[in-house]
Design an enzyme around this catalytic site. Sequence first.
Site, PDB file in Angstrom:
ATOM      1  N   CYS A 163     -35.090  25.991 -78.394  1.00 38.65           N
ATOM      2  CA  CYS A 163     -33.823  26.696 -78.151  1.00 38.65           C
ATOM      3  C   CYS A 163     -34.050  27.812 -77.125  1.00 38.65           C
ATOM      4  CB  CYS A 163     -33.240  27.211 -79.462  1.00 38.65           C
ATOM      5  SG  CYS A 163     -31.473  27.606 -79.350  1.00 38.65           S
TER       6      CYS A 163
ATOM      7  N   HIS B 272     -33.562  22.047 -82.776  1.00 40.22           N
ATOM      8  CA  HIS B 272     -34.507  22.758 -83.639  1.00 40.22           C
ATOM      9  C   HIS B 272     -35.259  21.786 -84.550  1.00 40.22           C
ATOM     10  CE1 HIS B 272     -33.223  27.031 -83.013  1.00 40.22           C
ATOM     11  NE2 HIS B 272     -32.108  26.442 -82.610  1.00 40.22           N
TER      12      HIS B 272
ATOM     13  N   GLU C 144     -37.808  22.397 -86.185  1.00 37.98           N
ATOM     14  CA  GLU C 144     -38.382  23.161 -87.304  1.00 37.98           C
ATOM     15  C   GLU C 144     -37.371  23.416 -88.418  1.00 37.98           C
ATOM     16  OE1 GLU C 144     -36.227  26.474 -85.275  1.00 37.98           O
ATOM     17  OE2 GLU C 144     -36.991  24.500 -84.791  1.00 37.98           O
TER      18      GLU C 144
END
Length: 252
Positions: free
Chosen positions: A90, A179, A181
């Site tokens: 990001c 994202h 994660e």
Amino acid sequence: MTRLLVIVNDIESQPGQLTRWMISENVEFDLRIGGVSALPAPEALDDYDGLIMLGGGYMPDETDRAPWLSTEAELSKRALATDMPQFGICLGGQLIAHIIGGDVRAQTGEPEKGYTWIDTTAEAAADPVFSALPQRTSFVESHVDRIVALPPEATLLASSQACEFQAFRVGNAWGTQFHPESTRENILRWDADKLQNLGFNKETLLKEAAERGPDSERDAKALFTAFLAVVRDTGMWKHRDVKKPGCEGTRM
């Protein structure tokens, strides 16, 4: 032991799943929080094998609000110049794009929130990291800012319906808008009213998370594992003090 420098740019954008995977892979990681803990000087990157830069609600050049971003940019530049593998998520990906001459714009295009379908490009099939992904997968998105152009030396690796530049590579640097994660746990913490103002329904996003989450986690882990393989391979040559074959021409 492999050692990574991990930079947190916003308390709301933490390493998430990456923490568990780094521990399970016996990776030592130095976690630095922008604005709280000092970032290492660029030359200190010699003590690491790779760099990960996480997301945050800033533009990559917004050093008035986030003064540590200037040091972070220098770290990223150093990694680019030395072929150190780096992964920007990001804001982290936007920072890489900004450094190499891309165009990053605030509050541009359609916002993306929640699990979003991501399509990899033909070039991704030959990429050492993104070849680990299927042609279509789903990852968590949370952005209103985006990359709108990349320089010719960058390779586009993934897009979504609303955002062309979902992932790219230049040298040994990979950047994503999505994202890998993040999980459903992130969505649970989002403000329902703010989501509504952006045109999203929190309950719908949570339902999609339940449906897509397991496959997304599998693909996110495959992506990180592939990046870690590049880190270890590059680190092996660094520690031998031998130029890795095929690296000529990748320095910037």
